[in-house]
Design a protein around this motif. Structure first.
Motif, PDB file in Angstrom:
ATOM      1  N   VAL A 165      -8.095   3.944  -4.249  1.00 37.21           N
ATOM      2  CA  VAL A 165      -9.074   4.360  -3.244  1.00 37.21           C
ATOM      3  C   VAL A 165     -10.054   5.340  -3.879  1.00 37.21           C
ATOM      4  O   VAL A 165      -9.778   5.927  -4.933  1.00 37.21           O
ATOM      5  N   THR A 168       0.810  -1.209   0.000  1.00 39.17           N
ATOM      6  CA  THR A 168       0.000   0.000   0.000  1.00 39.17           C
ATOM      7  C   THR A 168       0.844   1.260   0.000  1.00 39.17           C
ATOM      8  O   THR A 168       1.920   1.306   0.600  1.00 39.17           O
ATOM      9  N   HIS A 202     -11.122   3.573   5.911  1.00 39.89           N
ATOM     10  CA  HIS A 202     -10.367   2.363   6.249  1.00 39.89           C
ATOM     11  C   HIS A 202     -10.225   1.442   5.028  1.00 39.89           C
ATOM     12  O   HIS A 202     -10.593   0.269   5.063  1.00 39.89           O
ATOM     13  N   LYS A 257      -5.009   8.391   7.020  1.00 35.92           N
ATOM     14  CA  LYS A 257      -6.125   9.326   6.933  1.00 35.92           C
ATOM     15  C   LYS A 257      -5.583  10.708   6.590  1.00 35.92           C
ATOM     16  O   LYS A 257      -4.368  10.939   6.569  1.00 35.92           O
ATOM     17  N   ASN A 263      -7.898  -0.122  10.353  1.00 37.34           N
ATOM     18  CA  ASN A 263      -6.800  -0.571   9.498  1.00 37.34           C
ATOM     19  C   ASN A 263      -5.755  -1.346  10.297  1.00 37.34           C
ATOM     20  O   ASN A 263      -5.271  -2.397   9.855  1.00 37.34           O
ATOM     21  N   SER A 280     -12.643   5.164   0.443  1.00 33.65           N
ATOM     22  CA  SER A 280     -11.623   6.198   0.576  1.00 33.65           C
ATOM     23  C   SER A 280     -10.669   5.923   1.741  1.00 33.65           C
ATOM     24  O   SER A 280     -10.912   5.047   2.583  1.00 33.65           O
ATOM     25  N   ASN A 281      -9.593   6.706   1.782  1.00 34.18           N
ATOM     26  CA  ASN A 281      -8.635   6.599   2.888  1.00 34.18           C
ATOM     27  C   ASN A 281      -9.262   6.958   4.231  1.00 34.18           C
ATOM     28  O   ASN A 281      -8.778   6.545   5.284  1.00 34.18           O
ATOM     29  N   GLU A 282     -10.341   7.719   4.217  1.00 31.30           N
ATOM     30  CA  GLU A 282     -11.026   8.078   5.458  1.00 31.30           C
ATOM     31  C   GLU A 282     -11.988   6.977   5.910  1.00 31.30           C
ATOM     32  O   GLU A 282     -12.533   7.043   7.013  1.00 31.30           O
ATOM     33  N   ASP A 296      -3.317   6.015  -4.582  1.00 32.05           N
ATOM     34  CA  ASP A 296      -4.246   7.123  -4.830  1.00 32.05           C
ATOM     35  C   ASP A 296      -3.744   8.160  -5.819  1.00 32.05           C
ATOM     36  O   ASP A 296      -4.502   9.026  -6.238  1.00 32.05           O
ATOM     37  N   THR A 305      -3.867   7.044   1.225  1.00 30.62           N
ATOM     38  CA  THR A 305      -4.286   5.654   0.997  1.00 30.62           C
ATOM     39  C   THR A 305      -4.444   4.927   2.332  1.00 30.62           C
ATOM     40  O   THR A 305      -5.548   4.764   2.830  1.00 30.62           O
ATOM     41  N   LEU A 306      -3.335   4.499   2.915  1.00 33.41           N
ATOM     42  CA  LEU A 306      -3.412   3.892   4.248  1.00 33.41           C
ATOM     43  C   LEU A 306      -3.678   4.951   5.318  1.00 33.41           C
ATOM     44  O   LEU A 306      -4.466   4.737   6.241  1.00 33.41           O
TER      45      LEU A 306
END
Length: 271
Positions: free
Chosen positions: A236, A11, A257, A19, A28, A253-255, A219, A16-17
């Motif tokens: 994402v 990742t 998880h 937030k 996560n 999305s990254n927000e 992303d 991405t991972l």
């Protein structure tokens, strides 16, 4: 104990991972621990330097070497050593000088394999340090004797970044290097053939696994090669249009998880 044996998840970090506030969600963290406990390999492929990864690695403890410097290096966190590294040819100074002369005010960073030097200051460089917490180590790029890993230019102006890209492509030595836009305000010069996608086959060789069993998630533009190289490439939901177009799948999305969602999808047979 081997539900995910032979699988590798790679990742990206920012967007991405992580937030938006640069934290890693509990969802996560828990999903990654579960994935590893069931035999899966989990790691990162990032533009960051190894020494800038201590905080993240101490939380997640990847059980495979991670790609760093946007594919220019592969680093074993547990052994604290590079598995492989690509050195940028010093003729790159010709391109730096060309940009410095023709793009007034462009910010310049030099990455070596141990530290980051700020060679030319501007607002983008200042904002980069505020975001990353990096020390302001200054040095003229012509005076740095360590091997170069990559060069990063920065500016808050979209117009200047696009002008820089066009300018660098016009240089007679342009074909000797690779270029990538890693963030909205940053543009990089990398060794030829160094990109996030090139890390995945190296990891597979190192771990002795099948490349078709790899999953990558990202992303931004610099994640596209990684997304394409993996067995299954994810973007994402907050990814740029180019990353989404390159992906096999779009996840949350990254927000929300995203990595945890992908692990859940693997377990539930959605993939």
């Amino acid at each position: 104990m081997n539900k995910f044996k032979g699988l590798l998840i790679c990742t990206d970090l920012d967007g991405t991972l992580l937030k938006d506030d640069k934290s890693i969600s509990r969802e996560n963290l828990d999903a990654i621990e579960y994935f590893k406990s069931e035999g899966g390999y989990f790691t990162f492929i990032t533009g960051r330097m190894p020494y800038f990864m201590e905080s993240i690695c101490s939380k997640i403890r990847p059980n495979a070497p991670f790609g760093c410097i946007n594919g220019g290096g592969l680093y074993d966190y547990n052994k604290k050593e590079y598995v492989s590294a690509q050195i940028l040819d010093k003729t790159v100074t010709e391109l730096i000088e060309y940009a410095e002369k023709n793009i007034p005010g462009i910010g310049i960073q030099v990455y070596t394999f141990e530290r980051i030097y700020f060679s030319r200051e501007n607002e983008a460089m200042e904002n980069f340090r505020k975001t990353t917490g990096l020390p302001n180590i200054t040095a003229d790029y012509r005076d740095i004797n360590e091997p170069f890993a990559k060069i990063v230019f920065g500016d808050e102006s979209e117009e200047k970044i696009l002008a820089l890209q066009k300018l660098l492509f016009s240089h007679p030595r342009a074909s000797e290097f690779d270029f990538i836009r890693s963030e909205r305000t940053l543009y990089e010069i990398l060794p030829k053939g160094a990109n996030k996608g090139a890390v995945i086959p190296k990891l597979c060789d190192h771990l002795g696994i099948d490349q078709s069993k790899t999953i990558a998630v990202g992303d931004y533009n610099n994640d596209i090669a990684m997304i394409k190289s993996a067995g299954i490439g994810f973007a994402v939901a907050n990814a740029c249009a180019e990353a989404k177009a390159a992906a096999d799948r779009i996840t949350v999305s990254n927000e929300e998880h995203a990595v945890a969602q992908i692990i859940s999808d693997i377990e539930n047979g959605v993939l």
